[in-house]
Design a protein around this motif. Structure first.
Motif, PDB file in Angstrom:
ATOM      1  N   LYS A  58     -21.781   0.335  19.424  1.00 18.23           N
ATOM      2  CA  LYS A  58     -22.808  -0.134  20.356  1.00 18.23           C
ATOM      3  C   LYS A  58     -24.082   0.710  20.332  1.00 18.23           C
ATOM      4  N   ILE A  59     -23.987   1.933  19.841  1.00 16.99           N
ATOM      5  CA  ILE A  59     -25.137   2.839  19.847  1.00 16.99           C
ATOM      6  C   ILE A  59     -26.104   2.496  18.713  1.00 16.99           C
ATOM      7  N   ILE A  60     -27.386   2.503  19.033  1.00 17.66           N
ATOM      8  CA  ILE A  60     -28.448   2.275  18.051  1.00 17.66           C
ATOM      9  C   ILE A  60     -28.998   3.628  17.616  1.00 17.66           C
ATOM     10  N   GLY A  61     -29.102   3.849  16.319  1.00 14.66           N
ATOM     11  CA  GLY A  61     -29.660   5.097  15.816  1.00 14.66           C
ATOM     12  C   GLY A  61     -28.778   6.292  16.110  1.00 14.66           C
ATOM     13  N   LEU A  62     -27.508   6.138  15.921  1.00 18.01           N
ATOM     14  CA  LEU A  62     -26.551   7.206  16.216  1.00 18.01           C
ATOM     15  C   LEU A  62     -26.772   8.415  15.305  1.00 18.01           C
ATOM     16  N   THR A  63     -26.834   9.598  15.925  1.00 16.91           N
ATOM     17  CA  THR A  63     -26.849  10.841  15.170  1.00 16.91           C
ATOM     18  C   THR A  63     -25.688  11.711  15.653  1.00 16.91           C
ATOM     19  N   GLY A  66     -27.861   8.995  20.823  1.00 22.26           N
ATOM     20  CA  GLY A  66     -28.336   7.708  20.353  1.00 22.26           C
ATOM     21  C   GLY A  66     -28.826   6.858  21.501  1.00 22.26           C
ATOM     22  N   LEU A  67     -29.211   5.652  21.161  1.00 17.92           N
ATOM     23  CA  LEU A  67     -29.771   4.714  22.129  1.00 17.92           C
ATOM     24  C   LEU A  67     -28.711   3.674  22.489  1.00 17.92           C
ATOM     25  N   LEU A  68     -28.547   3.435  23.782  1.00 15.49           N
ATOM     26  CA  LEU A  68     -27.519   2.503  24.233  1.00 15.49           C
ATOM     27  C   LEU A  68     -28.110   1.507  25.215  1.00 15.49           C
ATOM     28  N   PRO A  69     -27.857   0.200  25.027  1.00 18.58           N
ATOM     29  CA  PRO A  69     -28.323  -0.788  26.004  1.00 18.58           C
ATOM     30  C   PRO A  69     -27.787  -0.477  27.402  1.00 18.58           C
ATOM     31  N   THR A  70     -28.623  -0.698  28.391  1.00 12.70           N
ATOM     32  CA  THR A  70     -28.257  -0.410  29.778  1.00 12.70           C
ATOM     33  C   THR A  70     -26.972  -1.118  30.189  1.00 12.70           C
TER      34      THR A  70
END
Length: 288
Positions: free
Chosen positions: A239-244, A252-256
């Motif tokens: 689900k994470i966008i741009g996972l590091t 990373g970035l996660l939808p609310t």
């Protein structure tokens, strides 16, 4: 009266090594839209298509409700474009810039131009080559605003400007749309500027629209999440966008909408536009 100034539907452009695919977004009257994406994402191609500088492979562009190809001459009386550098003749004086350009616009106002020159502290007798980058930007804005352009398109106008000059530019733009009848499409890499002035954000990634809507909705749609190695489950990883990841954990970035499923140990932060842009450039799931 339709309050949509710029409407783009299913816009496509094919190059041997890049394609703009089904790009759609609209810019409401009286607002500033930030147009963002990494280098090569398709921002400049889209702007060139809006200005009918290149031919499209599909789709439709309407400006003030008119077709940007069929009604090009009429539309261009009411739009202005400011790029990251001036293309005025270097030996022209500021006063000569007006003499050359005013004949191209039906609505040109010498009174307005002189007012802008005065308020921007531009010397009418200075040559273009003698102006600083910030002053050149103000001269281009003076030209753009002196024929009362209803749509102002900015392509990296703050690139290379110092913080004071950038702040002055943002104030000028805010004043320009204050009457509610003018709009700005603002393409820039300096997303902190957009956080100050933009009403809407359109984010393009690899030739496709990732998001187009209000700035507030974009910032409220995601969280930056950080946690330890044991907090990163297989489900969360998908689900994470741009996972590091590193030895200390992950970010990373996660939808609310996914926040409620997080372990209590995972830290959440409100992202900046820049953090959203960086995350999607790294890849991951698409935002619906």
């Amino acid at each position: 009266m339709n309050n949509i100034v710029l409407e783009i539907n299913e816009l496509c452009k094919d190059y041997p090594d890049f394609s703009l695919r089904n790009v759609s977004f609209s810019l409401p009257m009286g607002s500033i839209m930030g147009f963002v994406g990494q280098n090569g994402a398709g921002k400049t191609t889209t702007i060139q298509l809006i200005l009918n500088m290149i031919n499209r492979n599909g789709g439709e562009i309407k400006i003030f409700g008119l077709d940007n190809v069929q009604d090009e001459q009429k539309i261009k009386q009411d739009i202005a474009v400011v790029f990251d550098d001036t293309y005025f003749v270097e030996n022209w004086k500021v006063s000569e810039v007006e003499k050359v350009l005013k004949g191209f616009y039906n609505n040109w106002s010498s009174t307005l131009f002189n007012q802008y020159v005065k308020s921007f502290h531009l010397s009418a007798n200075k040559k273009v080559k003698e102006l600083s980058k910030g002053m050149k930007m103000k001269l281009m804005l003076a030209v753009a605003m002196s024929h009362e352009a209803r749509l102002l398109i900015l392509d990296e106008p703050t690139s290379g400007l110092d913080p004071v000059a950038r702040d002055e530019l943002l104030e000028i733009l805010g004043n320009y749309i204050a009457d509610g009848r003018k709009s700005i499409l603002f393409s820039t890499h300096i997303t902190s500027d957009l956080e100050k002035v933009a009403d809407y954000i359109t984010l393009v990634d690899d030739g496709s629209i990732f998001y187009s809507g209000t700035k507030d909705d974009l910032l409220e749609s995601f969280y930056i999440v950080r946690g330890g190695p044991h907090d990163l489950t297989d489900s969360l990883k998908e689900k994470i966008i741009g996972l590091t990841t590193n030895i200390a954990g992950f970010a990373g970035l996660l939808p609310t909408s996914e926040i409620e499923h997080l372990a209590p140990e995972v830290v959440t932060e409100t992202p900046t536009i820049d953090e959203i842009l960086v995350s999607i450039s790294k890849g991951g799931r698409n935002h619906d």
